[in-house]
Design a protein around this motif. Structure first.
Motif, PDB file in Angstrom:
ATOM      1  N   PHE A 269      -7.718   6.948   4.914  1.00  0.00           N
ATOM      2  CA  PHE A 269      -7.589   7.862   3.786  1.00  0.00           C
ATOM      3  C   PHE A 269      -6.201   8.498   3.727  1.00  0.00           C
ATOM      4  CE2 PHE A 269     -12.337   8.028   4.118  1.00  0.00           C
ATOM      5  CZ  PHE A 269     -12.590   7.519   2.854  1.00  0.00           C
ATOM      6  N   LYS A 270      -5.615   8.744   4.885  1.00  0.00           N
ATOM      7  CA  LYS A 270      -4.251   9.269   4.914  1.00  0.00           C
ATOM      8  C   LYS A 270      -3.273   8.260   4.330  1.00  0.00           C
ATOM      9  CE  LYS A 270      -4.463  12.512   8.816  1.00  0.00           C
ATOM     10  NZ  LYS A 270      -3.936  12.806  10.175  1.00  0.00           N
ATOM     11  N   ARG A 271      -3.467   6.995   4.683  1.00  0.00           N
ATOM     12  CA  ARG A 271      -2.579   5.957   4.171  1.00  0.00           C
ATOM     13  C   ARG A 271      -2.773   5.772   2.659  1.00  0.00           C
ATOM     14  NH1 ARG A 271      -4.617   3.143   8.695  1.00  0.00           N
ATOM     15  NH2 ARG A 271      -5.657   1.641   7.316  1.00  0.00           N
ATOM     16  N   VAL A 272      -4.034   5.774   2.225  1.00  0.00           N
ATOM     17  CA  VAL A 272      -4.336   5.589   0.807  1.00  0.00           C
ATOM     18  C   VAL A 272      -3.738   6.716  -0.025  1.00  0.00           C
ATOM     19  CG1 VAL A 272      -6.208   5.720  -0.881  1.00  0.00           C
ATOM     20  CG2 VAL A 272      -6.391   4.157   1.049  1.00  0.00           C
ATOM     21  N   TYR A 273      -3.761   7.924   0.500  1.00  0.00           N
ATOM     22  CA  TYR A 273      -3.220   9.072  -0.239  1.00  0.00           C
ATOM     23  C   TYR A 273      -1.758   8.859  -0.614  1.00  0.00           C
ATOM     24  CZ  TYR A 273      -1.571  13.753  -1.346  1.00  0.00           C
ATOM     25  OH  TYR A 273      -0.992  14.827  -1.975  1.00  0.00           O
ATOM     26  N   THR A 274      -1.034   8.111   0.220  1.00  0.00           N
ATOM     27  CA  THR A 274       0.399   7.922  -0.023  1.00  0.00           C
ATOM     28  C   THR A 274       0.705   6.933  -1.144  1.00  0.00           C
ATOM     29  OG1 THR A 274       0.682   6.116   1.593  1.00  0.00           O
ATOM     30  CG2 THR A 274       0.832   8.364   2.432  1.00  0.00           C
ATOM     31  N   VAL A 275      -0.323   6.306  -1.720  1.00  0.00           N
ATOM     32  CA  VAL A 275      -0.065   5.332  -2.786  1.00  0.00           C
ATOM     33  C   VAL A 275      -0.791   5.656  -4.092  1.00  0.00           C
ATOM     34  CG1 VAL A 275       0.372   3.446  -1.175  1.00  0.00           C
ATOM     35  CG2 VAL A 275      -1.934   3.780  -2.066  1.00  0.00           C
ATOM     36  N   ILE A 276      -1.662   6.658  -4.129  1.00  0.00           N
ATOM     37  CA  ILE A 276      -2.483   6.872  -5.329  1.00  0.00           C
ATOM     38  C   ILE A 276      -1.859   7.842  -6.333  1.00  0.00           C
ATOM     39  CG2 ILE A 276      -4.638   6.308  -4.140  1.00  0.00           C
ATOM     40  CD1 ILE A 276      -5.247   9.257  -3.926  1.00  0.00           C
ATOM     41  N   GLU A 277      -0.827   8.591  -5.926  1.00  0.00           N
ATOM     42  CA  GLU A 277      -0.187   9.545  -6.831  1.00  0.00           C
ATOM     43  C   GLU A 277      -1.233  10.447  -7.478  1.00  0.00           C
ATOM     44  OE1 GLU A 277       2.309  11.745  -8.018  1.00  0.00           O
ATOM     45  OE2 GLU A 277       3.437   9.967  -7.433  1.00  0.00           O
TER      46      GLU A 277
ATOM     47  N   GLY B 213       6.023  -2.112  -7.329  1.00  0.00           N
ATOM     48  CA  GLY B 213       7.277  -1.629  -6.752  1.00  0.00           C
ATOM     49  C   GLY B 213       7.524  -2.183  -5.362  1.00  0.00           C
ATOM     50  N   TYR B 214       6.448  -2.325  -4.598  1.00  0.00           N
ATOM     51  CA  TYR B 214       6.556  -2.859  -3.238  1.00  0.00           C
ATOM     52  C   TYR B 214       6.868  -4.358  -3.258  1.00  0.00           C
ATOM     53  CZ  TYR B 214       4.990  -4.487   1.368  1.00  0.00           C
ATOM     54  OH  TYR B 214       4.913  -5.100   2.597  1.00  0.00           O
ATOM     55  N   LEU B 215       6.139  -5.107  -4.085  1.00  0.00           N
ATOM     56  CA  LEU B 215       6.327  -6.560  -4.123  1.00  0.00           C
ATOM     57  C   LEU B 215       7.691  -6.947  -4.696  1.00  0.00           C
ATOM     58  CD1 LEU B 215       2.786  -7.715  -5.336  1.00  0.00           C
ATOM     59  CD2 LEU B 215       3.708  -7.772  -3.014  1.00  0.00           C
ATOM     60  N   LYS B 216       8.195  -6.131  -5.608  1.00  0.00           N
ATOM     61  CA  LYS B 216       9.487  -6.422  -6.243  1.00  0.00           C
ATOM     62  C   LYS B 216      10.663  -5.742  -5.532  1.00  0.00           C
ATOM     63  CE  LYS B 216       7.757  -8.793  -9.718  1.00  0.00           C
ATOM     64  NZ  LYS B 216       8.087 -10.212  -9.961  1.00  0.00           N
ATOM     65  N   ASN B 217      10.351  -5.031  -4.433  1.00  0.00           N
ATOM     66  CA  ASN B 217      11.406  -4.329  -3.682  1.00  0.00           C
ATOM     67  C   ASN B 217      12.222  -3.390  -4.575  1.00  0.00           C
ATOM     68  OD1 ASN B 217      10.902  -5.605  -1.123  1.00  0.00           O
ATOM     69  ND2 ASN B 217      11.872  -7.448  -1.944  1.00  0.00           N
TER      70      ASN B 217
ATOM     71  N   HIS C  25       8.158  12.132  -2.136  1.00  0.00           N
ATOM     72  CA  HIS C  25       6.843  12.713  -2.407  1.00  0.00           C
ATOM     73  C   HIS C  25       5.777  11.987  -1.589  1.00  0.00           C
ATOM     74  CE1 HIS C  25       3.489  14.522  -4.380  1.00  0.00           C
ATOM     75  NE2 HIS C  25       3.118  13.407  -4.981  1.00  0.00           N
ATOM     76  N   LYS C  26       4.985  12.724  -0.820  1.00  0.00           N
ATOM     77  CA  LYS C  26       4.017  12.117   0.097  1.00  0.00           C
ATOM     78  C   LYS C  26       2.859  11.445  -0.628  1.00  0.00           C
ATOM     79  CE  LYS C  26       5.006  15.201   3.988  1.00  0.00           C
ATOM     80  NZ  LYS C  26       4.451  16.187   4.942  1.00  0.00           N
ATOM     81  N   GLY C  27       2.649  11.794  -1.889  1.00  0.00           N
ATOM     82  CA  GLY C  27       1.537  11.199  -2.622  1.00  0.00           C
ATOM     83  C   GLY C  27       1.879   9.902  -3.318  1.00  0.00           C
ATOM     84  N   SER C  28       3.077   9.399  -3.094  1.00  0.00           N
ATOM     85  CA  SER C  28       3.470   8.123  -3.699  1.00  0.00           C
ATOM     86  C   SER C  28       4.532   7.459  -2.829  1.00  0.00           C
ATOM     87  CB  SER C  28       4.025   8.350  -5.116  1.00  0.00           C
ATOM     88  OG  SER C  28       5.218   9.103  -5.071  1.00  0.00           O
ATOM     89  N   GLU C  29       4.886   6.234  -3.172  1.00  0.00           N
ATOM     90  CA  GLU C  29       5.923   5.461  -2.468  1.00  0.00           C
ATOM     91  C   GLU C  29       5.536   5.119  -1.033  1.00  0.00           C
ATOM     92  OE1 GLU C  29       9.109   8.221  -2.866  1.00  0.00           O
ATOM     93  OE2 GLU C  29       9.583   7.632  -4.906  1.00  0.00           O
ATOM     94  N   GLY C  30       4.234   5.242  -0.714  1.00  0.00           N
ATOM     95  CA  GLY C  30       3.779   4.997   0.652  1.00  0.00           C
ATOM     96  C   GLY C  30       3.972   3.568   1.112  1.00  0.00           C
TER      97      GLY C  30
ATOM     98  N   ASP D  40       4.232   3.792   4.998  1.00  0.00           N
ATOM     99  CA  ASP D  40       3.126   4.680   5.371  1.00  0.00           C
ATOM    100  C   ASP D  40       1.778   4.011   5.157  1.00  0.00           C
ATOM    101  OD1 ASP D  40       5.042   6.564   5.898  1.00  0.00           O
ATOM    102  OD2 ASP D  40       4.807   7.617   3.993  1.00  0.00           O
ATOM    103  N   ALA D  41       1.736   3.041   4.266  1.00  0.00           N
ATOM    104  CA  ALA D  41       0.500   2.322   3.956  1.00  0.00           C
ATOM    105  C   ALA D  41       0.776   0.822   3.934  1.00  0.00           C
ATOM    106  CB  ALA D  41      -0.050   2.779   2.611  1.00  0.00           C
TER     107      ALA D  41
END
Length: 309
Positions: free
Chosen positions: A5-13, A65-69, A79-84, A89-90
């Motif tokens: 859940f900590k990891r998921v939080y970093t990608v859900i915005e 964003g991750y797949l396209k670098n 921001h901890k709620g995105s870019e994980g 982080d995830a």
């Protein structure tokens, strides 16, 4: 599981998820205010559905964003709620699982609404909205890479969700519901525009957004006429008798203070993009969305209860 859940939080915005959930709540209460009666189960289900599909769009954007670098140390806001995913982080599997969970949650809530209302039009709109959430960033032709992303997001995220939420409470569409949804459209456009304007340099490599077409300074200036149109919708709601003077004053205060004083007054002075721009200015349209929809929701509830007593 806790680490998951900590990891998921970093990608859900999460904060932009509420940028959809709160307009849905506000519009639903507006429909109930017009009718003089509130269907709480439908309001809750619609809030969950709108919120969930916005999270789906957010996670899809993170995956792209991750797949396209697309993200680097120079472009990330921290921001901890995105870019994980980009920070590490995830994991990609975390993001995929999160996307599926919220897609199922949003879809199940939407199907329950259809089951309760027996309205197949809502089912059709729900399917289109779900596809829009996925196709926002993923698929062969993601519209995030074109200069129509702000408009499409405004229509689906701010407009359609508000229309449906008010419609299922009121039982019909009228001019008041449409005008209220227009406010949601522009507020969502503000959020997308602030993000795209802040990412002006970064996005040049991967996509063509509206700021690239009209120019950086114009992408800031265009917010003013859009804001005037949004305020005109609020005025029209009052003049036509859909809301009272107290609600008009609440909405006007939010638009002036959180839209102009806390945001546009200084925002319009920016002449060129800079590294910290997204971090400094990205939350400003969120403050406008939160304040307007929370305070208007409170007002609708007060006058709805007052009308029932």
């Amino acid at each position: 599981m806790k680490d998951f859940f900590k990891r998921v939080y970093t990608v859900i915005e999460m904060r932009t998820g509420f940028a959809t959930g709160l307009p849905v709540l506000s519009a639903g209460l507006f429909g109930a205010y017009l009718k003089g009666d509130l269907n709480i189960p439908l309001l809750v289900l619609m809030f969950i559905s709108g919120f969930s599909f916005n999270i789906v769009a957010n996670v899809a954007n993170e995956i792209r964003g991750y797949l396209k670098n697309e993200e680097t140390d120079e472009t990330m806001t921290g921001h901890k709620g995105s870019e994980g995913l980009s920070r590490g982080d995830a994991k990609l599997i975390d993001a995929i699982i999160a996307l599926l969970i919220f897609f199922i949650l949003g879809g199940a809530s939407g199907l329950l609404i259809v089951f309760i209302t027996k309205d197949l039009l809502i089912l059709l709109i729900g399917i289109l909205s779900a596809l829009a959430a996925i196709c926002y960033s993923l698929g062969p032709k993601p519209y995030i890479v074109y200069p129509v992303g702000e408009l499409v997001s405004g229509i689906f995220v701010g407009g359609v969700s508000s229309l449906v939420s008010a419609y299922i409470q009121l039982g019909e569409l009228n001019l008041g519901v449409i005008l209220y949804a227009v406010i949601g459209v522009f507020m969502t456009i503000f959020l997308m525009a602030a993000n795209n304007t802040s990412d002006y340099n970064k996005d040049k490599v991967h996509r063509v957004t509206l700021p690239h077409v009209i120019g950086f300074e114009n992408s800031i200036k265009i917010i003013l006429p859009e804001g005037i149109l949004m305020f005109f919708s609020l005025v029209s709601l009052t003049v036509l008798g859909y809301i009272n003077i107290a609600l008009f004053l609440i909405g006007t205060f939010c638009m002036y203070y959180f839209g102009y004083v806390k945001w546009y007054k200084d925002y319009k002075k920016i002449k060129a993009p800079y590294k910290e721009m997204a971090k400094e200015w990205g939350p400003r349209p969120l403050l406008l969305i939160y304040s307007f929809n929370l305070l208007m929701s409170l007002g609708f509830v007060i006058f709805l209860i007052g009308g029932l007593i």
